[in-house]
Design a protein around this motif. Structure first.
Motif, short mmCIF file in Angstrom:
data_model
loop_
_atom_site.label_atom_id
_atom_site.label_comp_id
_atom_site.label_asym_id
_atom_site.label_seq_id
_atom_site.Cartn_x
_atom_site.Cartn_y
_atom_site.Cartn_z
N ARG A 18 -9.08 69.04 8.18
CA ARG A 18 -9.55 68.82 6.80
C ARG A 18 -9.78 67.35 6.45
O ARG A 18 -10.36 67.04 5.43
CB ARG A 18 -8.55 69.41 5.80
N ARG A 19 -9.33 66.44 7.30
CA ARG A 19 -9.49 65.02 7.03
C ARG A 19 -10.93 64.58 7.31
O ARG A 19 -11.65 65.23 8.06
CB ARG A 19 -8.53 64.21 7.89
N ILE A 20 -11.32 63.47 6.72
CA ILE A 20 -12.66 62.93 6.91
C ILE A 20 -12.74 62.26 8.28
O ILE A 20 -11.94 61.38 8.61
CB ILE A 20 -13.02 61.90 5.81
N ALA A 21 -13.71 62.68 9.08
CA ALA A 21 -13.91 62.11 10.41
C ALA A 21 -15.02 61.06 10.41
O ALA A 21 -14.97 60.10 11.16
CB ALA A 21 -14.28 63.22 11.40
N LEU A 22 -16.01 61.26 9.57
CA LEU A 22 -17.19 60.41 9.61
C LEU A 22 -17.74 60.26 8.19
O LEU A 22 -17.87 61.25 7.47
CB LEU A 22 -18.24 61.06 10.52
N ARG A 23 -18.05 59.03 7.81
CA ARG A 23 -18.64 58.76 6.50
C ARG A 23 -19.77 57.76 6.71
O ARG A 23 -19.60 56.78 7.41
CB ARG A 23 -17.58 58.19 5.57
N TRP A 24 -20.94 58.02 6.09
CA TRP A 24 -22.09 57.13 6.24
C TRP A 24 -23.04 57.29 5.06
O TRP A 24 -22.92 58.22 4.28
CB TRP A 24 -22.79 57.39 7.57
N ARG A 25 -23.99 56.36 4.98
CA ARG A 25 -25.04 56.44 3.96
C ARG A 25 -26.32 56.85 4.66
O ARG A 25 -26.68 56.33 5.69
CB ARG A 25 -25.25 55.10 3.26
N ASN A 26 -27.01 57.80 4.04
CA ASN A 26 -28.25 58.31 4.59
C ASN A 26 -29.25 58.41 3.45
O ASN A 26 -29.05 59.20 2.53
CB ASN A 26 -28.01 59.67 5.25
N GLN A 27 -30.32 57.61 3.52
CA GLN A 27 -31.34 57.60 2.48
C GLN A 27 -30.71 57.42 1.09
O GLN A 27 -30.92 58.21 0.18
CB GLN A 27 -32.19 58.86 2.53
N GLN A 28 -29.90 56.39 0.96
CA GLN A 28 -29.24 56.02 -0.29
C GLN A 28 -28.24 57.05 -0.79
O GLN A 28 -27.84 57.02 -1.95
CB GLN A 28 -30.29 55.72 -1.39
#
Length: 138
Positions: A18-28
């Motif tokens: 349930r934890r966050i593995a990946l976080r990113w920005r995509n097209q704002q």
């Protein structure tokens, strides 16, 4: 406990569902994937690679810039036991053609479809399959 990269990933996926593995920005837009969803994405991409003919120890091109998509493609290649052959989008057409020939690539991820045109300017595309990671024009 497995000490391979894939084994360590599977352990992390199991322990941190349930934890966050990946976080990113995509097209704002901000995006994130839990470990559980990240695993599903990697497995689905690995199955797609199998469908395209990838197999154990086969070299798969990864002609893209570092991104969330690059990370998923790289891990899917390793998930299969294939070998990634990475290069950035700043590569020249001659460099990419040489890498394809030298590594014996039949399947390549490309960040943008324009990378296919770059490769086609140097060599015939017969026998090559591509997976485009981002359909936007760079």
């Amino acid at each position: 406990m497995s000490y391979s990269i894939v084994g360590q990933l599977k352990n992390a996926f199991e322990e941190n569902k349930r934890r966050i593995a990946l976080r990113w920005r995509n097209q704002q837009r901000s995006r994130e994937l839990s470990y559980e969803d990240f695993e599903e994405h990697i497995e689905a991409l690995a199955l797609g690679l199998l469908d395209k003919g990838a197999n154990l120890q086969q070299r798969v091109g990864l002609f893209a810039d570092l991104s969330a998509e690059w990370t998923m493609a790289n891990l899917a290649i390793q998930w299969l036991g294939a070998i990634d052959v990475p290069r950035g989008t700043d590569s020249t057409s001659a460099e990419l053609a040489y890498i394809i020939e030298h590594a014996g690539l039949e399947l390549c991820f490309v960040h943008y479809a324009s990378e296919i045109d770059k490769i086609a300017s140097e060599r015939d595309l017969d026998g090559l399959s591509f997976i485009v990671m981002d359909n936007r024009i760079p």
